[in-house]
Design an enzyme around this catalytic site. Structure first.
Site, PDB file in Angstrom:
ATOM      1  N   ARG A  36       0.806  -1.222   0.000  1.00 17.53           N
ATOM      2  CA  ARG A  36       0.000   0.000   0.000  1.00 17.53           C
ATOM      3  C   ARG A  36       0.838   1.270   0.000  1.00 17.53           C
ATOM      4  O   ARG A  36       0.312   2.363  -0.181  1.00 17.53           O
ATOM      5  CB  ARG A  36      -0.910   0.024   1.227  1.00 17.53           C
ATOM      6  CG  ARG A  36      -0.163   0.120   2.547  1.00 17.53           C
ATOM      7  CD  ARG A  36      -1.108   0.218   3.718  1.00 17.53           C
ATOM      8  NE  ARG A  36      -0.382   0.416   4.971  1.00 17.53           N
ATOM      9  CZ  ARG A  36      -0.958   0.644   6.151  1.00 17.53           C
ATOM     10  NH1 ARG A  36      -2.280   0.680   6.215  1.00 17.53           N
ATOM     11  NH2 ARG A  36      -0.249   0.830   7.233  1.00 17.53           N
ATOM     12  N   LYS A  52      21.060   2.993   9.102  1.00 15.34           N
ATOM     13  CA  LYS A  52      22.479   2.640   9.014  1.00 15.34           C
ATOM     14  C   LYS A  52      23.230   3.639   8.144  1.00 15.34           C
ATOM     15  O   LYS A  52      24.416   3.909   8.390  1.00 15.34           O
ATOM     16  CB  LYS A  52      22.655   1.223   8.465  1.00 15.34           C
ATOM     17  CG  LYS A  52      21.919   0.154   9.255  1.00 15.34           C
ATOM     18  CD  LYS A  52      22.124   0.299  10.761  1.00 15.34           C
ATOM     19  CE  LYS A  52      21.091  -0.463  11.556  1.00 15.34           C
ATOM     20  NZ  LYS A  52      19.791   0.194  11.693  1.00 15.34           N
ATOM     21  N   VAL A 288       7.349  -1.247  19.264  1.00 15.89           N
ATOM     22  CA  VAL A 288       6.435  -1.251  18.129  1.00 15.89           C
ATOM     23  C   VAL A 288       5.302  -2.233  18.397  1.00 15.89           C
ATOM     24  O   VAL A 288       5.389  -3.082  19.279  1.00 15.89           O
ATOM     25  CB  VAL A 288       7.165  -1.630  16.818  1.00 15.89           C
ATOM     26  CG1 VAL A 288       8.205  -0.587  16.450  1.00 15.89           C
ATOM     27  CG2 VAL A 288       7.805  -3.006  16.929  1.00 15.89           C
ATOM     28  N   ALA A 335      14.126  -7.910  11.051  1.00 21.81           N
ATOM     29  CA  ALA A 335      13.970  -8.205   9.627  1.00 21.81           C
ATOM     30  C   ALA A 335      14.467  -9.604   9.291  1.00 21.81           C
ATOM     31  O   ALA A 335      13.825 -10.337   8.521  1.00 21.81           O
ATOM     32  CB  ALA A 335      14.724  -7.160   8.800  1.00 21.81           C
ATOM     33  N   HIS A 461      45.106 -13.456  11.418  1.00 23.20           N
ATOM     34  CA  HIS A 461      45.769 -12.390  12.175  1.00 23.20           C
ATOM     35  C   HIS A 461      46.336 -11.362  11.195  1.00 23.20           C
ATOM     36  O   HIS A 461      46.883 -11.734  10.173  1.00 23.20           O
ATOM     37  CB  HIS A 461      46.899 -12.968  13.020  1.00 23.20           C
ATOM     38  CG  HIS A 461      47.731 -11.939  13.716  1.00 23.20           C
ATOM     39  ND1 HIS A 461      47.302 -11.304  14.863  1.00 23.20           N
ATOM     40  CD2 HIS A 461      48.943 -11.413  13.408  1.00 23.20           C
ATOM     41  CE1 HIS A 461      48.236 -10.441  15.246  1.00 23.20           C
ATOM     42  NE2 HIS A 461      49.245 -10.493  14.369  1.00 23.20           N
TER      43      HIS A 461
END
Length: 482
Positions: A36, A52, A288, A335, A461
């Protein structure tokens, strides 16, 4: 006449919805997805991805402001242009939004544009969207279907979630923000109160602090990021406070007074005292809630609990042919959980051999503040509550050569093992790039790796990942570089 009959219809095109649609098409189902507002849902457009991008700008700004410590001199005054920072974030979002549209076309998935409502088992009606596209970079894709009645043998609800509002402190879009407004400030505020210290609250608090904003975080629980291991939470709090964040725990915002261009939050602490904090805005980040209203669930008798659809281990509701995945199906509202849940659901429908229920203990959680926080599995407290005998290992970033070279030596890794079996029960991290490191422990847990196998694994390393092995060695008294 347009074809309106499908094998699978998915309501909602967030990460759970569109990934499920792709897997459905791969399995040979004739598939449609209903949206929608914007392909990719909240995650791609207003959540995971654009935040992010904002935090990346903040990270670079932080590094630039400390260039001298890297032996670099930057000419002039460093400043953040909020308009350009936001524009970059929205551009990243738009690029991925378009990518979802491409994936739908590539996999021959029909996109139906509008608001879906369940009318009876196996049928939905799609009406005109009441959420018009408001950004030119997020247009309605071409070639979509529209209003009408559509049928499918299997209908999957993936309608996601929205910000929770507290009575009397409802967001107004001007002075009291949700993540929608916090992501697109017209100008950089001078001060903020952030209500809630979960991932959303702490990420925005971290971003705005990096931009020079005076930020106060108010958290009801005793620790910030309260779902995390207590030791990691306390470590993160010290690091955040060192950056200038003000944090008040065991406190709640009881009232908000609004002026023309500011708010005053009344903050009550556990001792009953109330202090007033005036700021330009308040960000409401108190969680939420699932989008379960006005989609016909009640009429079909679909069971819900605490604002979410009740499902079994494979996404099935109590109504045959109707399924739910992702945020609308309950926590953890992540997510990657939605994507995996959707794949399990559609593969079970298709009868794919070997499909098994998701193990919620192995779902990683990541918070992209500075420093980052990441975890998987049991906390130390939870392991003890279960009566486990445990071994705990720790390793500090300040003993790692790569972390020191990066100038990112404030952090720690903590691992928890079952003392008898050597099973890795949990891993908890705070520091640079731990949101990337955590997957190593997730894979280890998924493969039922023991401490012995981790000790015999060769880590490259110099890397941050070496600390993962050192933390395991520490749990068994064999740490080498500490």
């Amino acid at each position: 006449m347009a074809d309106t009959n499908y094998d699978v219809i998915i309501i909602g095109s967030g990460p759970g919805g569109y990934v499920t649609a792709i897997r459905s098409a791969q399995l040979g189902f004739k598939t449609a997805i209903v949206e929608r507002e914007h392909l990719g849902g909240i995650c791609l457009n207003w959540g995971c991805i654009p935040t992010k991008a904002l935090l990346r700008s903040a990270e670079i700004f932080d590094h630039a402001n400390h260039a001298k410590s890297f032996g670099l001199t930057l000419e002039g005054t460093m400043k953040a242009d909020v308009k350009d920072v936001v524009a970059r974030s929205r551009g990243v979002s738009a690029r991925l939004n378009g990518g979802v549209g491409f994936l739908m076309k590539k996999n021959k998935i029909d996109v139906i544009w509008g608001e879906a409502k369940l009318t009876k088992p196996g049928e939905i009606s799609v009406g005109k969207s009441t959420k018009p596209v408001v950004e030119p970079q997020h247009p309605v894709p071409k070639g979509v279907k529209g209003e009408g009645t559509y049928t499918a043998k299997h209908i999957i609800v993936a309608t996601g979630a929205r910000p929770r509002a507290l009575p009397g402190i409802e967001p107004d879009g001007k002075l009291i923000w949700t993540y929608f407004e916090a992501m697109k400030p017209a100008k950089m505020p001078k001060s903020l109160v952030v209500m809630g210290s979960g991932a959303i609250g702490i990420e925005f608090a971290s971003f705005y602090r990096s931009m020079g904003v005076d930020v106060t975080v108010v958290e009801l629980m005793a620790n910030v990021m309260p779902v995390e291991d207590e030791e990691i939470s306390k470590f993160a709090r010290k690091a955040l406070e060192k950056r200038g964040l003000k944090i008040i725990t065991e406190a709640k915002v009881t009232k908000v007074d609004k002026a023309a261009n500011s708010i005053t939050a009344h903050v009550e602490t556990k001792d009953g005292k109330v202090r007033q904090i005036t700021a330009d805005h308040l960000i409401s980040a108190v969680g939420v809630q699932g989008n379960i209203e006005n989609i016909g669930l009640e009429a079909l008798g679909v069971k819900t609990d605490r604002g979410c659809v009740v499902i079994d281990d494979y996404g099935r509701t109590n109504v045959p042919g109707l399924y739910a995945i992702g945020d609308v199906a309950g926590p953890p509202m992540l997510a990657h959980k939605a994507e995996h849940e959707g794949v399990i659901c559609i593969e079970k429908i298709a009868g794919v051999p070997g499909v098994h229920a998701m193990d919620h203990r192995k779902i990683p959680g990541c918070t992209y503040c500075n420093p980052q926080v990441a975890s998987v599995g049991l906390t130390e407290a939870k392991a003890k509550e279960q009566g486990r005998e445990i071994r705990v290992g720790r390793y500090m970033f300040n003993a790692n050569g790569k972390a020191i070279a990066l100038g990112e030596d404030n952090g720690m890794i903590k691992v928890i093992f079952d003392k008898k079996s050597g099973e890795l029960l949990g891993a908890h991290m705070c520091g640079a790039e731990v949101t990337e490191l955590i997957q190593g422990f997730v894979v280890a847990m998924n493969l039922e790796t023991t401490e012995e196998e981790l000790m015999h694994t060769i880590f490259p390393h110099p890397t941050l990942s070496e600390m993962m092995k050192e933390s395991v060695l520490d749990a068994y008294g064999k740490v080498l570089n500490a």
